[in-house]
Design an enzyme around this catalytic site. Structure first.
Site, short mmCIF file in Angstrom:
data_model
loop_
_atom_site.label_atom_id
_atom_site.label_comp_id
_atom_site.label_asym_id
_atom_site.label_seq_id
_atom_site.Cartn_x
_atom_site.Cartn_y
_atom_site.Cartn_z
N GLU A 79 2.69 -4.11 1.28
CA GLU A 79 2.05 -2.97 0.62
C GLU A 79 1.81 -1.82 1.58
O GLU A 79 1.99 -0.65 1.24
CB GLU A 79 0.72 -3.41 -0.03
N ARG A 129 3.78 1.75 0.87
CA ARG A 129 2.90 2.83 0.43
C ARG A 129 2.55 3.80 1.55
O ARG A 129 2.70 5.02 1.38
CB ARG A 129 1.61 2.24 -0.18
N ASP A 153 11.41 -9.11 -7.47
CA ASP A 153 11.99 -7.86 -7.96
C ASP A 153 12.64 -6.98 -6.91
O ASP A 153 13.84 -6.67 -6.97
CB ASP A 153 10.93 -7.06 -8.73
N GLU A 186 7.51 1.33 -13.95
CA GLU A 186 8.89 0.82 -13.91
C GLU A 186 9.78 1.35 -15.03
O GLU A 186 10.96 1.64 -14.81
CB GLU A 186 8.86 -0.72 -13.91
N THR A 230 10.60 1.53 -2.94
CA THR A 230 10.07 0.86 -4.11
C THR A 230 8.73 1.41 -4.56
O THR A 230 8.23 1.05 -5.61
CB THR A 230 9.98 -0.66 -3.86
#
Length: 586
Positions: free
Chosen positions: A176, A180, A308, A483, A570
Site C-alpha cells: 500500500e 499510494r 488481481d 475498478e 494500480t
C-alpha cells in the site's frame, strides 16, 4: 423492466379498442385511415426503440441464441475503424472536478496530513500510533495537477515539502505504501519535474528496501519506516500475498530509471524471476507465496483480492518498458490462457461473462481437488479494461492498431481477449443494477444446483446473505471503489464508444446522490440495495486518487495522459512509458 415498459406503452391502444362509439365528426374515411396508420407507425417505432434499447443493454439476449442456432461461438468482433471524436464533455468533466473539490476541501479542513478521513465525524486517523505519512495528500496530488487545481495543489505540495516525514516508528504495509505514496510522489514528479518529489521518493524507497531482504527476495508485508526493519504479518502465518509482491515493479523501476540506481530495479526484477521460476503449469497463480523458499502455497486462485494486480502488472511491465521486455509479454499471455481456460465462465440465464475462483480442497483420503466458486469481487472489474488494453498491445498483429481496433489488427488471442474484456465490462455494469445504481463489494453468480431459491433472488447474480429485513452482509457495501470506471476509461480511449461515457456518468450520478456528505466529503454505504442509504464514516483515499480521476479522464479529451505515453499504476498514478537501458535475463 423492459417487458413492463412495453406493456405500459401499449396500454393506450387497448383503451382505444374498448372506447365507446362517438358521434361522426365529419372526417373522411381516408383521413381516418391515414391518422390510424400514423398512430400505428408511431407505436411500432416506440416499440422498436424500446426493444432496441433493451437489446443494447442486454446484448447476450440476441447474440447467444443466434450463435447457438448457427452452431458457433459468440464473438463480438472489434468495430471497424473510423473517425473517432474524443472531444471533451466539458459539463460532465467539470462536474467531476467539483466533486473532487467537495472531497478534498473537506479533508483539508478537518484532517490535513492524516492518512485517512472520516467525513461524518469530521476527523482524520493515521495508520500507526506513531503517526501518519500523508497517504491521502500524496494519493491526491496528481489528480489536482491533472484537473488544473493550482491553488489546492500548491497547498498540498507545501505540506509534502515541509511537513511530511517518514520518520515513523510504526509498521506500514509495503504494498500500500508503494502504490499510494511512492507511486504518488513519482507521478507528481512525472507531471511537474519538481526535484523535491524525487528526493522524497528516494527517502521512502530506501526505507522500504529492507522488506526485500529475504531468502527468496520476495518482500515481507510490513516495514517499519522509522527503524527500517521489515516484518511478517501474523494473520497470514508469515506468507506474502502474490498480488502485493508483484505490484511494486512499476514504481521501483521508474525510480531506478530516474536516479540511475539499479538496486531499485534489481530487487523487483528478482521478485518476477522468482515467480516465473515457481509458476504453476496453468499459468495461474495462487494468492499466497512463501517468502522463505519463493514457492506458491496451496491457496485460492482468483482475480480478486490478493491476486488481481499480479495479472495487471504482468501486462503493465511490458507496456511501461515500451514493449521491449518479451518475458513479461510471455508471462502475461501464459497467464491469460490460464484465465480463459479455467476462470472465465458464463451465467446460467443471461449468459453474462464473469470470473470464478478456484478453491483447493483436501478429501478425507488426502487427495487434493479444486472447487469452482462463482464469486466475483468488485476488484475484478478492472480486468475488462485490462484485457482490452492487452488485446491492442500484447495481442496486436501490427504495430499501429486502429481506434477502435479492426479485427485484422489483432491476433486470434487478441480478438479473444478483446471480446472477453468487452463482455466483462457489461457484466460489471449489470452489477450496478441495484437500488442505488452502485455495485456491491462482492457478487455471486447462479450455477446449476446451487440451491439458492426464492422470488427475490435474481436469475444471474445475487448478493450473498442479503435478506429482507436482515442486517446487510459485508458483500452488500460500496466503498467508493474505482475498478468499473477504470475499465470504462480504458474502453472509451480504445473505442470512442459513447456508451462507456454514458455508463460512467450514471455511476457518477449515483455516487453524488448516495455517497455525498453535504458538509463535505463522500462516504461508503453499507447496502447498495437499500434506499435511503446508511453510510459508513470513511472516505477511502482511492476516491480522489482513482475513482474521480478516471471519471475526469473519461470525460476529458484523449490528449490528456494518452495511453501510448503513460501507464497507470494500480492506484491510478500515471507513469511515463520509457525505453530501458537494460533487459531481463531470465
Amino acid at each position: 423492466m423492459g417487458g413492463s415498459e412495453l406493456r405500459k406503452r401499449s396500454a393506450p391502444a387497448a383503451s382505444q379498442r374498448n372506447a365507446k362509439p362517438v358521434k361522426d365528426s365529419g372526417v373522411s374515411p381516408a383521413a381516418k385511415a391515414q391518422t390510424s396508420s400514423n398512430a400505428s407507425a408511431y407505436l411500432v417505432l416506440v416499440l422498436l426503440s424500446a426493444a432496441a434499447y433493451f437489446v443494447y443493454r442486454n446484448p447476450a439476449i440476441v447474440t447467444v441464441p443466434l450463435a447457438e442456432f448457427l452452431g458457433t461461438d459468440v464473438l463480438e468482433q472489434p468495430a471497424a475503424p473510423g473517425v473517432v471524436d474524443f472531444t471533451a464533455d466539458v459539463p460532465k468533466r467539470d462536474a467531476v472536478v467539483e466533486a473532487f473539490k467537495h472531497a478534498w476541501l473537506a479533508y483539508e479542513r478537518d484532517a490535513m496530513g492524516d492518512d485517512e478521513y472520516h467525513p461524518i465525524s469530521h476527523e482524520g486517523t493515521n495508520l500507526t500510533e506513531a503517526g501518519g505519512i500523508g497517504y491521502t495528500v500524496v494519493d491526491s496530488i496528481d489528480t489536482m495537477l491533472i484537473m488544473g487545481l493550482h491553488e489546492e495543489y500548491m497547498r498540498a505540495r507545501d505540506w509534502v515539502a515541509n511537513t511530511m516525514t517518514f520518520e515513523r516508528d510504526g509498521d506500514f504495509n509495503t504494498f500500500e505504501t508503494t502504490i499510494r505514496v511512492l507511486g504518488g510522489l513519482l507521478s507528481a514528479y512525472a507531471l511537474t519535474k519538481d526535484p523535491m518529489y524525487i528526493d522524497k521518493a528516494k527517502d521512502l524507497a530506501d526505507r522500504i528496501m529492507p522488506a526485500f531482504d529475504t531468502p527468496s527476495g520476495l518482500p515481507l508485508s510490513n516495514v517499519n519506516l522509522g527503524a527500517r526493519v521489515a516484518s511478517k504479518t501474523g494473520d497470514n502465518k508469515g506468507l506474502v500475498s502474490t498480488a502485493e509482491v508483484a505490484t511494486l515493479q512499476l514504481e521501483f523501476r521508474y525510480l531506478s530509471h530516474l536516479t540511475g540506481n539499479e538496486t531499485y530495479w534489481n530487487v523487483v526484477e528478482k521478485v518476477m524471476e522468482t515467480i516465473k521460476g515457481s509458476s504453476l503449469n496453468t499459468g495461474l497463480a495462487s494468492i499466497f507465496m512463501n517468502p522463505e523458499d519463493g514457492r506458491f502455497v496451496m491457496s485460492a486462485i482468483r482475480l480478486g483480492s490478493r491476486g488481481d494486480s499480479y495479472y495487471e502488472y504482468l501486462l503493465k511491465q511490458y507496456v511501461q518498458t515500451n514493449y521491449t521486455e518479451p518475458v513479461y509479454k510471455e508471462m502475461y499471455e501464459f497467464a491469460m490462457n490460464g484465465v480463459q481456460e479455467h476462470l472465465i465462465k458464463k451465467s446460467v440465464s443471461g449468459r453474462l461473462t464473469y470470473t470464478a475462483e478456484l478453491i483447493p480442497e483436501r478429501s478425507g483420503s488426502g487427495k487434493m481437488s479444486w472447487r469452482l466458486q462463482p464469486k466475483q469481487d468488485h476488484l475484478i472489474c478492472f480486468f475488462g479494461g485490462s484485457l482490452m488494453l492487452g488485446a491492442v498491445t500484447a495481442g496486436a498483429a501490427t504495430q499501429n492498431v486502429s481506434i477502435p481496433p479492426h479485427a485484422k489488427h489483432l491476433t486470434p488471442v487478441g480478438i479473444r481477449d478483446w471480446k472477453t474484456g468487452v463482455e466483462l465490462i457489461e457484466t460489471c455494469m449489470r452489477t450496478h443494477d441495484t437500488a442505488t445504481g452502485l455495485s456491491p463489494e462482492i457478487v455471486h453468480f447462479r450455477i446449476p444446483g446451487d440451491k439458492v431459491s426464492g422470488s427475490s433472488v435474481p436469475d444471474d447474480w445475487y448478493i450473498k446473505g442479503a435478506k429482507p429485513g436482515a442486517p446487510p452482509s459485508y458483500d452488500a457495501r460500496y466503498i467508493l471503489r474505482p475498478e468499473t470506471v477504470e475499465s470504462l476509461f480504458i474502453a472509451y480511449r480504445l473505442t470512442g464508444d459513447q456508451r462507456y461515457r454514458d455508463y460512467g456518468w450514471a455511476i457518477f450520478q449515483a455516487i453524488e446522490k448516495h455517497c455525498k456528505i453535504e458538509t463535505g466529503g463522500y462516504a461508503s454505504i453499507l447496502n447498495v440495495d437499500q434506499v435511503p442509504v446508511v453510510h459508513e464514516d470513511k472516505m477511502e483515499t482511492f476516491l480522489m486518487s482513482e475513482t474521480l480521476k478516471y471519471l475526469y479522464l473519461l470525460f476529458e479529451d484523449d490528449t490528456v495522459l494518452p495511453l501510448d505515453k503513460y501507464v497507470f499504476n494500480t492506484e491510478a498514478h500515471p507513469l511515463p512509458i520509457f525505453n530501458p537501458t537494460r533487459h531481463a535475463n531470465f
